[in-house]
Design a protein around this motif. Structure first.
Motif, mmCIF file in Angstrom:
data_model
loop_
_atom_site.group_PDB
_atom_site.id
_atom_site.type_symbol
_atom_site.label_atom_id
_atom_site.label_comp_id
_atom_site.label_asym_id
_atom_site.label_seq_id
_atom_site.Cartn_x
_atom_site.Cartn_y
_atom_site.Cartn_z
ATOM 1 N N ASP A 73 -46.321 1.737 -37.811
ATOM 2 C CA ASP A 73 -46.688 2.253 -39.124
ATOM 3 C C ASP A 73 -48.197 2.470 -39.115
ATOM 4 O O ASP A 73 -48.958 1.538 -38.822
ATOM 5 C CB ASP A 73 -46.299 1.235 -40.197
ATOM 6 N N ARG A 87 -53.056 1.828 -36.527
ATOM 7 C CA ARG A 87 -51.596 1.755 -36.486
ATOM 8 C C ARG A 87 -51.162 0.327 -36.169
ATOM 9 O O ARG A 87 -51.699 -0.311 -35.262
ATOM 10 C CB ARG A 87 -51.041 2.729 -35.455
ATOM 11 N N LEU A 133 -38.463 8.732 -37.764
ATOM 12 C CA LEU A 133 -39.706 8.509 -38.491
ATOM 13 C C LEU A 133 -39.883 9.515 -39.622
ATOM 14 O O LEU A 133 -39.242 10.557 -39.650
ATOM 15 C CB LEU A 133 -40.913 8.599 -37.548
ATOM 16 N N ARG A 180 -43.171 11.137 -42.364
ATOM 17 C CA ARG A 180 -44.624 11.333 -42.466
ATOM 18 C C ARG A 180 -44.933 12.075 -43.755
ATOM 19 O O ARG A 180 -44.204 12.985 -44.144
ATOM 20 C CB ARG A 180 -45.131 12.154 -41.282
ATOM 21 N N HIS A 188 -49.828 9.812 -42.898
ATOM 22 C CA HIS A 188 -49.294 8.454 -42.806
ATOM 23 C C HIS A 188 -47.858 8.580 -42.316
ATOM 24 O O HIS A 188 -47.046 9.271 -42.941
ATOM 25 C CB HIS A 188 -49.355 7.787 -44.186
ATOM 26 N N TRP A 205 -44.422 6.440 -40.324
ATOM 27 C CA TRP A 205 -43.857 5.158 -39.931
ATOM 28 C C TRP A 205 -42.421 5.343 -39.466
ATOM 29 O O TRP A 205 -41.732 6.280 -39.860
ATOM 30 C CB TRP A 205 -43.952 4.137 -41.056
#
Length: 374
Positions: free
Chosen positions: A33, A51, A143, A145, A174, A176
């Motif tokens: 993340d 990160r 993931l 973003r 950002h 994760w």
């Protein structure tokens, strides 16, 4: 239960798994993340990030400075725990004075570099479509973003020379989730009854941008023959309107003998049938991400997300990054494994002559016939 540490954010009722925020809901070693920020101006490109890798234990960070035909990189790492809620690695620190609106990176003087930069958002975040990728029945990428257009204010001190940063164009993202390219190398394979499908993506553009009157974001992947595999994007106007984008047409110019962006143009199509035309021109030195530790950029030959000890550790690199060189990268990375420049700061001219800048992330993997890369 020593590893189930609480922090003040655990007082909030937003948990999604029966663990404290300190503990990931999955034990996958590639879960992480973190953030990527960048700001740019004439012959300046600065990127920085941090990160967290809760299952392999480190917190990593980096700063890249690309200008004058060279790139300099600083990498930071320490054990994530016990200070798991502190976004700092030695002299490098990230804070959020106002969430989703303002972020701040600070670096005390380290190897010739110091900085204090505040990133102010100019438009709401754009949540990109989730990316999920299976191989041999195993989920290897999963993931999400969000991306934001920003302006940066503050200062940078490089080799004793101070440069004031006054609302430079910028971005932050950002992301994760599970990311196969981060964390320890995975050498697993497999066999399937049917031929395993290959990743058809050969061409990528990922572009946050801003011109007078509006900002925007889009990204796309294309196959070897130039066919579109995916596309998404949005325009945010100064009056608060948000308009979805449905497609892009592009004509990119490269420095001879390379895949480094020199200039070109792109045309965006919006949901109402409008065509928005933009011209791009290189604003300075492009950057590679290996300097930040991605793709085996660390001195030990490993990637970001690998544990390197409890105490803060700092690495530095400095190497040529001229636009006419095909494969730039840290000198300790074998040339055949260098990724080369992928992050290009560009001047931008939009509809009606509106002026601004774009962060033009672009790479071509393997053959791409349209531009003659075979």
């Amino acid at each position: 239960m020593q590893d189930m540490q609480l922090s003040d954010i655990d007082d909030l009722p937003f948990h999604q798994a029966p663990t404290p925020f300190n503990v990931a809901a999955t034990s996958d070693p590639h879960f992480n993340d973190g953030y990527y920020f960048a700001t740019y101006a004439e012959d300046w490109y600065l990127s920085m990030g941090m990160r967290l890798h809760p299952n392999t234990i480190p917190i990593d960070g980096f700063v890249n400075v690309a200008r004058g035909g060279e790139q300099r990189s600083w990498r930071f790492t320490r054990a994530l725990r016990p200070a798991h809620a502190t976004l700092a690695i030695g002299p490098f620190r990230l804070s959020f004075p106002e969430r989703l609106r303002q972020a701040r990176f600070e670096l005390a003087e380290t190897g010739g570099l110091a900085l204090d930069l505040r990133f102010d958002s100019v438009a709401p975040p754009y949540m990109e479509a989730p990316y999920r990728h299976y191989r041999y029945g195993r989920l290897i990428n999963d993931l999400v973003r969000y991306t934001m257009i920003c302006r940066a204010t503050g200062h940078v001190v490089l080799d004793g020379r101070r440069t004031e940063v006054q609302r430079w164009h910028g971005l932050r993202d950002h992301s994760w989730g599970i990311r196969a390219s981060m964390g320890p190398r995975d050498r697993s394979g497999g066999v399937t009854e049917e031929r395993h499908p290959t990743d058809a993506r050969r061409f990528r553009i990922w572009v946050p941008f801003e011109v007078d009157g509006h900002s925007g974001f889009f990204h796309t992947h294309e196959a070897e023959d130039g066919s579109t595999l995916d596309f998404e994007g949005v325009i945010d106007y100064a009056d608060g309107r948000r308009v979805a984008l449905v497609g892009v047409e592009h004509q990119i110019e490269y420095h001879p003998g390379t895949r480094n962006v020199k200039g070109g143009r792109y045309t965006l199509r919006d949901e109402h049938g409008n065509r928005l035309e933009y011209r791009i021109r290189s604003a300075g030195t492009g950057a590679d991400v290996q300097g930040g530790g991605y793709y085996a950029g660390w001195h030990d030959g490993e990637r970001t997300g690998v544990y390197r000890g409890a105490e803060p550790k700092i690495e530095q690199d400095r190497y040529p990054a001229p636009p006419d060189r095909m494969k730039t990268g840290p000198q300790h990375v074998p040339e055949k494994k260098r990724i080369g420049q992928t992050e290009f700061p560009c001047w931008l001219e939009g509809p009606g002559g509106a002026k601004g800048m774009a962060h033009f992330e672009h790479y071509i993997l393997g053959p791409y016939k349209r531009y003659g890369f075979v």
